[in-house]
Design a protein around this motif. Structure first.
Motif, PDB file in Angstrom:
ATOM      1  N   PRO A  85       0.843  -1.191   0.000  1.00 31.90           N
ATOM      2  CA  PRO A  85       0.000   0.000   0.000  1.00 31.90           C
ATOM      3  C   PRO A  85       0.884   1.248   0.000  1.00 31.90           C
ATOM      4  N   TRP A  86       0.743   2.069  -0.994  1.00 33.98           N
ATOM      5  CA  TRP A  86       1.671   3.185  -1.177  1.00 33.98           C
ATOM      6  C   TRP A  86       1.610   4.194  -0.047  1.00 33.98           C
ATOM      7  N   ARG A  87       0.462   4.372   0.557  1.00 29.27           N
ATOM      8  CA  ARG A  87       0.346   5.349   1.646  1.00 29.27           C
ATOM      9  C   ARG A  87       1.150   4.907   2.875  1.00 29.27           C
ATOM     10  N   GLY A  88       1.100   3.628   3.189  1.00 30.69           N
ATOM     11  CA  GLY A  88       1.858   3.114   4.337  1.00 30.69           C
ATOM     12  C   GLY A  88       3.361   3.241   4.124  1.00 30.69           C
ATOM     13  N   ILE A  89       3.794   2.956   2.907  1.00 32.47           N
ATOM     14  CA  ILE A  89       5.226   3.083   2.579  1.00 32.47           C
ATOM     15  C   ILE A  89       5.645   4.546   2.687  1.00 32.47           C
ATOM     16  N   ALA A  90       4.819   5.435   2.138  1.00 30.26           N
ATOM     17  CA  ALA A  90       5.125   6.869   2.193  1.00 30.26           C
ATOM     18  C   ALA A  90       5.178   7.341   3.643  1.00 30.26           C
ATOM     19  N   ARG A  91       4.255   6.863   4.457  1.00 31.63           N
ATOM     20  CA  ARG A  91       4.229   7.258   5.875  1.00 31.63           C
ATOM     21  C   ARG A  91       5.518   6.833   6.577  1.00 31.63           C
ATOM     22  N   GLY A  92       6.009   5.639   6.238  1.00 24.13           N
ATOM     23  CA  GLY A  92       7.276   5.171   6.815  1.00 24.13           C
ATOM     24  C   GLY A  92       8.435   6.085   6.453  1.00 24.13           C
ATOM     25  N   PHE A  93       8.502   6.511   5.185  1.00 25.83           N
ATOM     26  CA  PHE A  93       9.580   7.403   4.760  1.00 25.83           C
ATOM     27  C   PHE A  93       9.521   8.738   5.503  1.00 25.83           C
ATOM     28  N   ILE A  94       8.334   9.336   5.593  1.00 28.88           N
ATOM     29  CA  ILE A  94       8.244  10.656   6.228  1.00 28.88           C
ATOM     30  C   ILE A  94       8.496  10.553   7.725  1.00 28.88           C
ATOM     31  N   ASP A  95       8.055   9.462   8.344  1.00 21.82           N
ATOM     32  CA  ASP A  95       8.332   9.277   9.775  1.00 21.82           C
ATOM     33  C   ASP A  95       9.831   9.166  10.032  1.00 21.82           C
ATOM     34  N   GLU A  96      10.530   8.398   9.205  1.00 26.80           N
ATOM     35  CA  GLU A  96      11.986   8.245   9.363  1.00 26.80           C
ATOM     36  C   GLU A  96      12.704   9.580   9.149  1.00 26.80           C
ATOM     37  N   ALA A  97      12.262  10.339   8.158  1.00 22.32           N
ATOM     38  CA  ALA A  97      12.883  11.644   7.898  1.00 22.32           C
ATOM     39  C   ALA A  97      12.644  12.590   9.065  1.00 22.32           C
ATOM     40  N   GLU A  98      11.417  12.615   9.568  1.00 19.94           N
ATOM     41  CA  GLU A  98      11.096  13.508  10.676  1.00 19.94           C
ATOM     42  C   GLU A  98      11.885  13.128  11.922  1.00 19.94           C
ATOM     43  N   LEU A  99      12.010  11.837  12.187  1.00 21.69           N
ATOM     44  CA  LEU A  99      12.789  11.373  13.333  1.00 21.69           C
ATOM     45  C   LEU A  99      14.254  11.796  13.211  1.00 21.69           C
ATOM     46  N   ALA A 100      14.828  11.622  12.030  1.00 14.95           N
ATOM     47  CA  ALA A 100      16.236  12.003  11.836  1.00 14.95           C
ATOM     48  C   ALA A 100      16.436  13.496  12.049  1.00 14.95           C
ATOM     49  N   VAL A 101      15.511  14.313  11.561  1.00  9.23           N
ATOM     50  CA  VAL A 101      15.634  15.770  11.728  1.00  9.23           C
ATOM     51  C   VAL A 101      15.544  16.149  13.200  1.00  9.23           C
ATOM     52  N   MET A 102      14.713  15.464  13.956  1.00  8.63           N
ATOM     53  CA  MET A 102      14.566  15.781  15.380  1.00  8.63           C
ATOM     54  C   MET A 102      15.845  15.488  16.163  1.00  8.63           C
ATOM     55  N   LEU A 103      16.749  14.695  15.598  1.00  5.69           N
ATOM     56  CA  LEU A 103      18.018  14.391  16.261  1.00  5.69           C
ATOM     57  C   LEU A 103      19.097  15.429  15.939  1.00  5.69           C
ATOM     58  N   ILE A 121       1.871  16.190   4.582  1.00  8.41           N
ATOM     59  CA  ILE A 121       1.947  14.895   3.898  1.00  8.41           C
ATOM     60  C   ILE A 121       1.060  13.865   4.588  1.00  8.41           C
ATOM     61  N   THR A 122       1.208  13.731   5.892  1.00  4.53           N
ATOM     62  CA  THR A 122       0.461  12.683   6.596  1.00  4.53           C
ATOM     63  C   THR A 122      -1.031  12.971   6.619  1.00  4.53           C
ATOM     64  N   GLU A 123      -1.409  14.233   6.644  1.00  8.24           N
ATOM     65  CA  GLU A 123      -2.827  14.573   6.567  1.00  8.24           C
ATOM     66  C   GLU A 123      -3.424  14.034   5.265  1.00  8.24           C
ATOM     67  N   THR A 124      -2.642  14.089   4.214  1.00  7.67           N
ATOM     68  CA  THR A 124      -3.086  13.586   2.913  1.00  7.67           C
ATOM     69  C   THR A 124      -3.096  12.061   2.891  1.00  7.67           C
ATOM     70  N   LEU A 125      -2.141  11.453   3.575  1.00  5.26           N
ATOM     71  CA  LEU A 125      -2.015   9.987   3.541  1.00  5.26           C
ATOM     72  C   LEU A 125      -3.058   9.273   4.383  1.00  5.26           C
ATOM     73  N   VAL A 126      -3.578   9.950   5.406  1.00  9.51           N
ATOM     74  CA  VAL A 126      -4.481   9.294   6.342  1.00  9.51           C
ATOM     75  C   VAL A 126      -5.911   9.370   5.824  1.00  9.51           C
ATOM     76  N   ILE A 127      -6.262   8.374   5.062  1.00  9.30           N
ATOM     77  CA  ILE A 127      -7.651   8.232   4.621  1.00  9.30           C
ATOM     78  C   ILE A 127      -8.000   6.760   4.734  1.00  9.30           C
ATOM     79  N   GLY A 128      -9.272   6.494   4.761  1.00  5.76           N
ATOM     80  CA  GLY A 128      -9.726   5.114   4.881  1.00  5.76           C
ATOM     81  C   GLY A 128      -9.495   4.327   3.605  1.00  5.76           C
ATOM     82  N   ARG A 129      -9.402   3.020   3.749  1.00  8.10           N
ATOM     83  CA  ARG A 129      -9.174   2.149   2.606  1.00  8.10           C
ATOM     84  C   ARG A 129     -10.333   2.250   1.600  1.00  8.10           C
ATOM     85  N   GLU A 130     -11.550   2.290   2.116  1.00  7.86           N
ATOM     86  CA  GLU A 130     -12.712   2.374   1.231  1.00  7.86           C
ATOM     87  C   GLU A 130     -12.722   3.710   0.494  1.00  7.86           C
ATOM     88  N   GLU A 131     -12.387   4.781   1.223  1.00  5.87           N
ATOM     89  CA  GLU A 131     -12.318   6.106   0.597  1.00  5.87           C
ATOM     90  C   GLU A 131     -11.256   6.117  -0.503  1.00  5.87           C
TER      91      GLU A 131
END
Length: 188
Positions: A85-103, A121-131
């Protein structure tokens, strides 16, 4: 007083003054050496901190560029099987980037900007599967485009920070997101 006693007292006084001077000189030299050692430790610590911050920034940029490549592969439907699922993969990338920046030390302004871009980005990624299934191709492209804009905003801000340049002004889409989602303490 006899001259021998006077000479002895003068000699003794000279020895006391000489010994005191030697002790004072040793004490001053030790203080100087301790100060130099502390300065060297602080410089080494600052160098290590800068090195770690640079490594964290490079990791964040790497994740953001990976996110950009991932989103480019997902622009059109059907999304390739390896990107599901492309949204989950994208969420993983942005989470890792945000974590690295916080360090990254001494990077409050860029951290705030990356947090804003990650929110967009995450606001856009967080939608339901049916939607997501019911989206038209045009809506899908708009979602991916919105994620790409947030990613490019983050890349631009982080790249400028790492070069030592002032951060660019947020783009129209990110500015709108920031205005709609105010935080209590905003650095940018």
């Amino acid at each position: 007083m006899q001259i021998e006693i006077l000479v002895g007292l003068i000699g003794f006084s000279g020895a006391v003054v000489g010994a005191g001077g030697a002790l004072l000189g040793g004490w001053l030299q030790q203080r100087h050496q301790v100060a130099v050692a502390q300065e060297q430790q602080e410089a080494a610590r600052a160098g290590l901190l800068e090195e770690r911050g640079r490594a964290a920034g490079e990791k964040a940029l790497s994740e953001l560029y990976a996110l950009r490549r991932h989103l480019k592969d997902c622009e059109l439907r059907p999304v390739p099987e390896e990107r599901q699922p492309w949204r989950g993969i994208a969420r993983g990338f942005i989470d890792e980037a945000e974590l690295a920046v916080m360090l990254m030390p001494n990077a409050a302004e860029v951290q705030s900007r990356i947090t804003d871009a990650a929110g967009l980005i995450t606001e856009t990624l967080v939608i339901g599967r049916e939607e997501a299934r019911q989206m038209t191709d045009r809506e899908h492209v708009q979602h991916v485009h919105r994620c790409l804009v947030g990613t490019l905003e983050a890349i631009g801000a982080l790249s400028a920070f790492m070069r030592g340049d002032p951060l660019p002004e947020p783009g129209r889409l990110l500015s709108r997101y920031i205005a709609q989602n105010p935080r209590i303490a905003r650095s940018s």
